[in-house]
Design a protein around this motif. Structure first.
Motif, PDB file in Angstrom:
ATOM      1  N   PRO A 211       0.806  -1.217   0.000  1.00  0.00           N
ATOM      2  CA  PRO A 211       0.000   0.000   0.000  1.00  0.00           C
ATOM      3  C   PRO A 211       0.842   1.272   0.000  1.00  0.00           C
ATOM      4  CG  PRO A 211      -0.018  -1.022   2.160  1.00  0.00           C
ATOM      5  CD  PRO A 211       0.632  -1.997   1.234  1.00  0.00           C
TER       6      PRO A 211
ATOM      7  N   TYR B 148       1.051   1.026  -4.114  1.00  0.00           N
ATOM      8  CA  TYR B 148      -0.242   0.967  -4.800  1.00  0.00           C
ATOM      9  C   TYR B 148      -1.386   1.211  -3.825  1.00  0.00           C
ATOM     10  CZ  TYR B 148       2.108  -1.372  -8.724  1.00  0.00           C
ATOM     11  OH  TYR B 148       2.928  -1.675  -9.781  1.00  0.00           O
ATOM     12  N   HIS B 149      -2.481   1.766  -4.338  1.00  0.00           N
ATOM     13  CA  HIS B 149      -3.710   1.846  -3.568  1.00  0.00           C
ATOM     14  C   HIS B 149      -4.377   0.473  -3.643  1.00  0.00           C
ATOM     15  CE1 HIS B 149      -7.718   2.946  -2.257  1.00  0.00           C
ATOM     16  NE2 HIS B 149      -7.266   4.142  -1.908  1.00  0.00           N
TER      17      HIS B 149
ATOM     18  N   SER C 159      -7.253  -0.460  -3.861  1.00  0.00           N
ATOM     19  CA  SER C 159      -8.376  -0.534  -4.805  1.00  0.00           C
ATOM     20  C   SER C 159      -7.923  -0.929  -6.209  1.00  0.00           C
ATOM     21  CB  SER C 159      -9.101   0.814  -4.878  1.00  0.00           C
ATOM     22  OG  SER C 159      -8.245   1.810  -5.441  1.00  0.00           O
ATOM     23  N   GLN C 160      -6.592  -0.916  -6.453  1.00  0.00           N
ATOM     24  CA  GLN C 160      -6.075  -1.262  -7.772  1.00  0.00           C
ATOM     25  C   GLN C 160      -5.950  -2.765  -7.985  1.00  0.00           C
ATOM     26  OE1 GLN C 160      -2.732   1.858  -7.375  1.00  0.00           O
ATOM     27  NE2 GLN C 160      -3.034   1.678  -9.574  1.00  0.00           N
TER      28      GLN C 160
ATOM     29  N   TYR D 261      -1.747   7.336  -2.360  1.00  0.00           N
ATOM     30  CA  TYR D 261      -2.645   6.673  -1.408  1.00  0.00           C
ATOM     31  C   TYR D 261      -3.546   7.703  -0.744  1.00  0.00           C
ATOM     32  CZ  TYR D 261      -4.419   3.317   1.855  1.00  0.00           C
ATOM     33  OH  TYR D 261      -5.252   2.478   2.549  1.00  0.00           O
TER      34      TYR D 261
ATOM     35  N   PRO E 290      -6.670   7.389   1.734  1.00  0.00           N
ATOM     36  CA  PRO E 290      -7.526   6.466   2.486  1.00  0.00           C
ATOM     37  C   PRO E 290      -9.004   6.773   2.300  1.00  0.00           C
ATOM     38  CG  PRO E 290      -5.734   7.271   3.851  1.00  0.00           C
ATOM     39  CD  PRO E 290      -5.730   8.098   2.592  1.00  0.00           C
TER      40      PRO E 290
ATOM     41  N   ASN F 134     -10.945   1.243   2.607  1.00  0.00           N
ATOM     42  CA  ASN F 134      -9.553   0.854   2.808  1.00  0.00           C
ATOM     43  C   ASN F 134      -8.946   1.504   4.046  1.00  0.00           C
ATOM     44  OD1 ASN F 134      -9.009  -0.764   0.326  1.00  0.00           O
ATOM     45  ND2 ASN F 134      -9.622   1.153  -0.643  1.00  0.00           N
TER      46      ASN F 134
ATOM     47  N   SER G 190      -4.742   2.210   5.707  1.00  0.00           N
ATOM     48  CA  SER G 190      -4.123   3.527   5.652  1.00  0.00           C
ATOM     49  C   SER G 190      -2.858   3.623   6.495  1.00  0.00           C
ATOM     50  CB  SER G 190      -5.118   4.602   6.095  1.00  0.00           C
ATOM     51  OG  SER G 190      -5.507   4.390   7.440  1.00  0.00           O
TER      52      SER G 190
ATOM     53  N   ALA H  73       0.489   2.826   4.608  1.00  0.00           N
ATOM     54  CA  ALA H  73       0.855   3.558   3.398  1.00  0.00           C
ATOM     55  C   ALA H  73       2.101   4.409   3.550  1.00  0.00           C
ATOM     56  CB  ALA H  73      -0.309   4.442   2.946  1.00  0.00           C
TER      57      ALA H  73
END
Length: 280
Positions: free
Chosen positions: A94, A97-98, A100-101, A112, A114, A118, A122, A125
């Motif tokens: 994280p 990458y986020h 959600s990807q 990132y 939050p 997710n 957080s 990250a």
């Protein structure tokens, strides 16, 4: 991608037309996979670039072969293997990458931000050091839907004991179970050695075996704390012993003698000669 596609086409052809490849199963391939992995390990220790490239190909063959068998059974294929691995890497990084990807084709890192979905990720990250990344990695694995159910459950049962000891110690470290001052580990090493020596005097083989295990575990722990890989260290020593012992044996043969006919003093002298030649 073109090279990988060609590789898979060759495997498809072999699976269809080669009698040996046709009959292979997960069970029949497993021993060969273990052997190929160790051959790659040997090449890596020697830093033999040509051999590393060759052995990587052999390991890749087995990965693709298992995926091919899975495809034939309608279970999964090599694309599933790649996508599942990519999704896992995205989710466990994280700080790059986020989350959600996950599932996105060829995603590029996103800043990132939050959100509610997710929020639990957080805190991971902001990893900026190798240590933070590794700590996060272990904790994130336990949050995955099909992840490890406990801190140590991710350590394979079939790992060689020396490597397993290192891995379980390292995993425990990531949740804070570790020495606060690394130098303190030497008191534990000395304690375990003393207990082993005392148990050996009793002649109780079972108890001595237990104490030997405790001593070895403490030495591996010390190696970990000083960022030394005990498996690599022991293998370097194995190879060193083999070289020096082979020198003694070959010298004896050149003299028309069998190694068993040498005295211990003669063998010791040749051992030190081999050692001196290595250091020249």
């Amino acid at each position: 991608m073109k090279a990988f596609g060609r590789y898979l086409d060759v495997l498809d052809a072999l699976r269809e037309y080669c009698p040996w490849d046709k009959k292979q199963t997960n069970e029949s391939l497993r021993p060969n996979t273990i052997e190929e992995t160790y051959e790659l390990s040997d090449a890596l220790l020697k830093d033999d670039i040509r051999e590393i490239c060759k052995e990587l190909g052999d390991v890749l063959l087995h990965i693709c072969f298992y995926a091919k068998i899975g495809q034939e059974k309608g279970q999964f294929d090599i694309a599933d293997v790649c996508n599942k691995s990519a999704d896992k890497l995205i989710f466990r990084h994280p700080h790059v990458y986020h989350p959600s990807q996950v599932g996105e084709p060829c995603p590029k890192p996103l800043p990132y931000v939050p959100d509610n979905a997710n929020e639990q990720m957080s805190s991971y990250a902001s990893a900026t050091t190798v240590g933070q990344v590794l700590d996060n990695w272990e904790q994130i694995k336990q949050k995955e839907k099909d992840g490890n159910k406990s801190v140590l459950s991710g350590v394979p049962k079939s790992l060689p004991s020396l490597i397993k000891a290192y891995r379980i110690q390292d995993k425990a470290r990531h949740v804070g179970f570790d020495w606060e001052v690394k130098e303190d580990v030497w008191d534990k090493v000395r304690e375990e050695l003393s207990e082993l020596e005392e148990e050996l005097k009793t002649g109780d083989k079972h108890s001595a075996t237990q104490e030997l295990g405790d001593f070895l575990f403490s030495v591996i722990n010390a190696a970990r704390l000083y960022h030394l890989n005990p498996d690599n260290a022991l293998e370097y020593t194995n190879q060193k012993f083999i070289r020096r012992f082979n020198f003694i044996e070959s010298t004896a043969k050149n003299q028309g003698r069998e190694i068993k006919d040498l005295t211990l003093a003669e063998m010791d002298e040749l051992w030190h000669k081999a050692k001196a030649e290595e250091n020249e």
